[in-house]
Design an enzyme around this catalytic site. Structure first.
Site, PDB file in Angstrom:
ATOM      1  N   LYS A  88       0.861  -1.177   0.000  1.00 26.35           N
ATOM      2  CA  LYS A  88       0.000   0.000   0.000  1.00 26.35           C
ATOM      3  C   LYS A  88       0.896   1.224   0.000  1.00 26.35           C
ATOM      4  O   LYS A  88       2.002   1.191   0.542  1.00 26.35           O
ATOM      5  CB  LYS A  88      -0.865   0.007   1.273  1.00 26.35           C
ATOM      6  N   GLY A 188     -25.801   2.642   3.934  1.00 31.80           N
ATOM      7  CA  GLY A 188     -24.908   3.265   2.949  1.00 31.80           C
ATOM      8  C   GLY A 188     -25.241   2.743   1.566  1.00 31.80           C
ATOM      9  O   GLY A 188     -24.911   1.604   1.222  1.00 31.80           O
ATOM     10  N   VAL A 189     -25.962   3.558   0.787  1.00 28.25           N
ATOM     11  CA  VAL A 189     -26.326   3.118  -0.566  1.00 28.25           C
ATOM     12  C   VAL A 189     -25.602   3.998  -1.592  1.00 28.25           C
ATOM     13  O   VAL A 189     -26.204   4.611  -2.458  1.00 28.25           O
ATOM     14  CB  VAL A 189     -27.858   3.089  -0.801  1.00 28.25           C
ATOM     15  N   VAL A 192     -21.217   1.088  -3.927  1.00 28.12           N
ATOM     16  CA  VAL A 192     -21.367  -0.358  -3.737  1.00 28.12           C
ATOM     17  C   VAL A 192     -22.785  -0.702  -3.264  1.00 28.12           C
ATOM     18  O   VAL A 192     -23.433  -1.607  -3.798  1.00 28.12           O
ATOM     19  CB  VAL A 192     -20.334  -0.894  -2.714  1.00 28.12           C
ATOM     20  N   HIS A 194     -25.732   0.594  -3.553  1.00 27.50           N
ATOM     21  CA  HIS A 194     -26.918   0.605  -4.435  1.00 27.50           C
ATOM     22  C   HIS A 194     -26.884  -0.569  -5.420  1.00 27.50           C
ATOM     23  O   HIS A 194     -27.921  -1.123  -5.756  1.00 27.50           O
ATOM     24  CB  HIS A 194     -27.102   1.967  -5.108  1.00 27.50           C
TER      25      HIS A 194
HETATM   26  N1  LIG Z   1     -15.900   0.842  -4.142  1.00 28.15           N
HETATM   27  C1  LIG Z   1     -15.293  -0.318  -3.991  1.00 28.15           C
HETATM   28  O1  LIG Z   1     -14.989  -1.012  -4.968  1.00 28.15           O
HETATM   29  C2  LIG Z   1     -14.967  -0.830  -2.620  1.00 28.15           C
HETATM   30  C3  LIG Z   1     -14.147  -1.966  -2.504  1.00 28.15           C
HETATM   31  C4  LIG Z   1     -13.883  -2.481  -1.233  1.00 28.15           C
HETATM   32  C5  LIG Z   1     -14.409  -1.851  -0.105  1.00 28.15           C
HETATM   33  N2  LIG Z   1     -15.179  -0.728  -0.257  1.00 28.15           N
HETATM   34  C6  LIG Z   1     -15.714  -0.103   0.962  1.00 28.15           C
HETATM   35  O2  LIG Z   1     -17.126  -0.105   0.912  1.00 28.15           O
HETATM   36  C7  LIG Z   1     -17.647   1.069   1.550  1.00 28.15           C
HETATM   37  C8  LIG Z   1     -18.544   1.817   0.563  1.00 28.15           C
HETATM   38  O3  LIG Z   1     -17.777   2.174  -0.569  1.00 28.15           O
HETATM   39  P1  LIG Z   1     -18.404   3.008  -1.784  1.00 28.15           P
HETATM   40  O4  LIG Z   1     -17.415   2.958  -2.870  1.00 28.15           O
HETATM   41  O5  LIG Z   1     -19.790   2.563  -2.008  1.00 28.15           O
HETATM   42  O6  LIG Z   1     -18.405   4.481  -1.139  1.00 28.15           O
HETATM   43  P2  LIG Z   1     -19.454   5.651  -1.402  1.00 28.15           P
HETATM   44  O7  LIG Z   1     -18.816   6.863  -0.818  1.00 28.15           O
HETATM   45  O8  LIG Z   1     -19.877   5.669  -2.832  1.00 28.15           O
HETATM   46  O9  LIG Z   1     -20.737   5.206  -0.547  1.00 28.15           O
HETATM   47  C9  LIG Z   1     -20.794   5.286   0.839  1.00 28.15           C
HETATM   48  C10 LIG Z   1     -22.200   5.771   1.190  1.00 28.15           C
HETATM   49  O10 LIG Z   1     -22.321   5.734   2.617  1.00 28.15           O
HETATM   50  C11 LIG Z   1     -23.029   6.895   3.011  1.00 28.15           C
HETATM   51  N3  LIG Z   1     -22.741   7.178   4.414  1.00 28.15           N
HETATM   52  C12 LIG Z   1     -21.672   7.799   4.956  1.00 28.15           C
HETATM   53  N4  LIG Z   1     -21.785   7.842   6.288  1.00 28.15           N
HETATM   54  C13 LIG Z   1     -22.941   7.238   6.597  1.00 28.15           C
HETATM   55  C14 LIG Z   1     -23.608   6.969   7.813  1.00 28.15           C
HETATM   56  N5  LIG Z   1     -23.099   7.347   8.990  1.00 28.15           N
HETATM   57  N6  LIG Z   1     -24.791   6.320   7.774  1.00 28.15           N
HETATM   58  C15 LIG Z   1     -25.334   5.946   6.578  1.00 28.15           C
HETATM   59  N7  LIG Z   1     -24.743   6.172   5.411  1.00 28.15           N
HETATM   60  C16 LIG Z   1     -23.564   6.806   5.406  1.00 28.15           C
HETATM   61  C17 LIG Z   1     -22.565   7.974   2.060  1.00 28.15           C
HETATM   62  O11 LIG Z   1     -23.471   9.054   1.994  1.00 28.15           O
HETATM   63  C18 LIG Z   1     -22.483   7.204   0.744  1.00 28.15           C
HETATM   64  O12 LIG Z   1     -23.697   7.264   0.020  1.00 28.15           O
HETATM   65  C19 LIG Z   1     -16.423   1.858   2.015  1.00 28.15           C
HETATM   66  O13 LIG Z   1     -16.150   1.500   3.358  1.00 28.15           O
HETATM   67  C20 LIG Z   1     -15.320   1.354   1.124  1.00 28.15           C
HETATM   68  O14 LIG Z   1     -14.048   1.476   1.721  1.00 28.15           O
HETATM   69  C21 LIG Z   1     -15.479  -0.220  -1.477  1.00 28.15           C
END
Ligand SMILES: NC(=O)c1ccc[n+]([C@@H]2O[C@H](COP(=O)([O-])OP(=O)(O)OC[C@H]3O[C@@H](n4cnc5c(N)ncnc54)[C@H](O)[C@@H]3O)[C@@H](O)[C@H]2O)c1
Length: 362
Positions: A88, A188-189, A192, A194
């Site tokens: 990393k 959290g929608v 990922v 949604h």
């Molecule tokens: N995107 C990827 O490919 C990926 C891969 C591995 C892990 N992750 C992990 O998955 C999680 C989501 O990732 P993402 O890419 O969808 O991020 P994102 O920012 O698109 O979505 C996160 C959502 O959570 C909401 N949120 C934030 N705080 C909140 C709370 N207290 N209560 C309810 N909702 C809340 C935000 O408004 C947002 O809509 C993160 O922890 C990320 O590290 C993502």
């Protein structure tokens, strides 16, 4: 002589969490780049892990975070069945203010100087467009845009992997992988979350959602006029009556001393990284009889995608690899049962075993 770096050197050379192979401190005064690249293990192949761009308060904090995150990637990659070790990088600075093309190009030259021992990708504070820039100086860059030979947004396969982990959890607990008729809470929608709701609705699950962003909630409700309801916040979601599965898909630390006693769900399986707020929470979940599908196992779809990109991205091949998260999750639950330990500890054991075997066969 006592030095602030003593803590880092202790972690690296002497602590249980250490044992990293290499740490590179990078500086380019012209662009203002200060970065740390940490390689925890190359036992399974070139270290793979994203670049975090974050305004660390101190350089020591940045090094400690790089070491910690690199170690996590070794485990994640090992369990995802990838021929990659863990690494990393962190860039010290505010991505909103300090990120420039010059800085990213300088960073790319440092990654290139490692000659393929480290492959970089996106993480918090870096995006597909940034990797396109880094890739101009460094061929060991992934997570690029489709226009530049990359696979683009990884959230589609991350959601698919979480869905597979959830089906495996259902298989283990209820003897049937189907989620039809199950009540599933998604906190959290965003990117990922949604996509995950789409999978769940397609299978006939009843979904309860929450998000701090109203537009994110509205988007999902508009897309699914039936079978999805929204609640005010995560506190209400985890207390929802008759919830079968809780899927944390927002921020880390979702499973803590306050939330675990309040959970109504029998299963926790979601995308968020670092869901366990501190060591010991995995045991609290087990003591309450809640099945926890380890986050780094079920959210590996994204890293599977960026690894695939190195071979010329093929969505179907990648999806087939992400589908194996089902078997891996089941194997972890079986190991947890046979060893009498929580699934999070069983996952670590399986990952360590794969790395040790690779080291021994070299
Ligand atoms: N995107 C990827 O490919 C990926 C891969 C591995 C892990 N992750 C992990 O998955 C999680 C989501 O990732 P993402 O890419 O969808 O991020 P994102 O920012 O698109 O979505 C996160 C959502 O959570 C909401 N949120 C934030 N705080 C909140 C709370 N207290 N209560 C309810 N909702 C809340 C935000 O408004 C947002 O809509 C993160 O922890 C990320 O590290 C993502």
């Amino acid at each position: 002589m006592t030095d602030v770096s003593d803590g880092v050197l202790h972690t690296l050379f002497r602590s249980e969490q250490g044992g990293h192979e290499q740490v590179v401190l990078c500086q380019d005064r012209a662009s203002g780049l200060k970065a740390v690249i940490a390689l925890h293990s190359t036992a399974l192949g070139p270290a793979l892990g994203g670049t975090r761009f974050y305004p660390y308060a101190t350089e020591e904090e940045a090094v400690a975070d790089a070491l910690n995150l690199a170690r996590g990637m070794s485990y994640k990659n090992a369990l995802a069945g990838l021929d990659h070790g863990g690494g990393k990088a962190v860039i010290i600075g505010d991505p909103g203010k300090d990120k420039t093309e010059e800085l990213l190009l300088a960073y790319g030259r440092f990654v290139a100087s490692l000659g393929g021992r480290y492959v970089t990708a996106c993480d918090v504070g870096t995006y597909v467009a940034d990797m396109d820039v880094v890739a101009r100086e460094c061929r060991w860059t992934t997570g690029r845009s489709p226009e530049n030979g990359g696979a683009g947004d990884s959230s589609v396969l991350t959601a698919f992997g979480v869905y597979q982990g959830m089906r495996a959890s259902a298989q283990h607990l209820w003897g049937d992988p189907s989620l039809r008729g199950r009540r599933i809470g998604v906190a959290g929608v965003g990117k990922v979350g949604h996509h995950l709701v789409d999978h769940l609705r397609k299978e006939g699950a009843e979904v309860v959602i929450t998000d701090v962003r109203e537009d994110a909630v509205r988007r999902v409700l508009d897309r699914h006029p039936q079978g999805v309801t929204a609640v005010a916040d995560t506190g209400a979601l985890i207390r929802t009556e008759g919830l079968d599965v809780y899927a944390p898909c927002a921020l880390g630390g979702a499973l803590n001393d306050d939330s675990v006693p309040a959970l109504t769900a029998a299963v926790v399986c979601g995308a968020a990284n670092n869901q366990l707020a501190h060591p010991g929470v995995e045991k609290d979940l087990a003591d309450r009889g809640i099945l926890y599908a380890p986050d780094y196992v079920v959210n590996a779809g994204g890293v599977i995608q960026v690894a695939d990109e190195l071979h010329g991205f093929d969505f179907d091949r990648c999806r087939a690899k992400a589908a194996k998260i089902f078997d891996t999750t089941l194997a972890i639950f079986a190991r947890a049962k046979s060893d009498g330990i929580p699934p999070a500890a069983a996952a670590d054991r399986i990952a360590e075993q794969r790395m040790a075997e690779a080291r021994a066969s070299r």
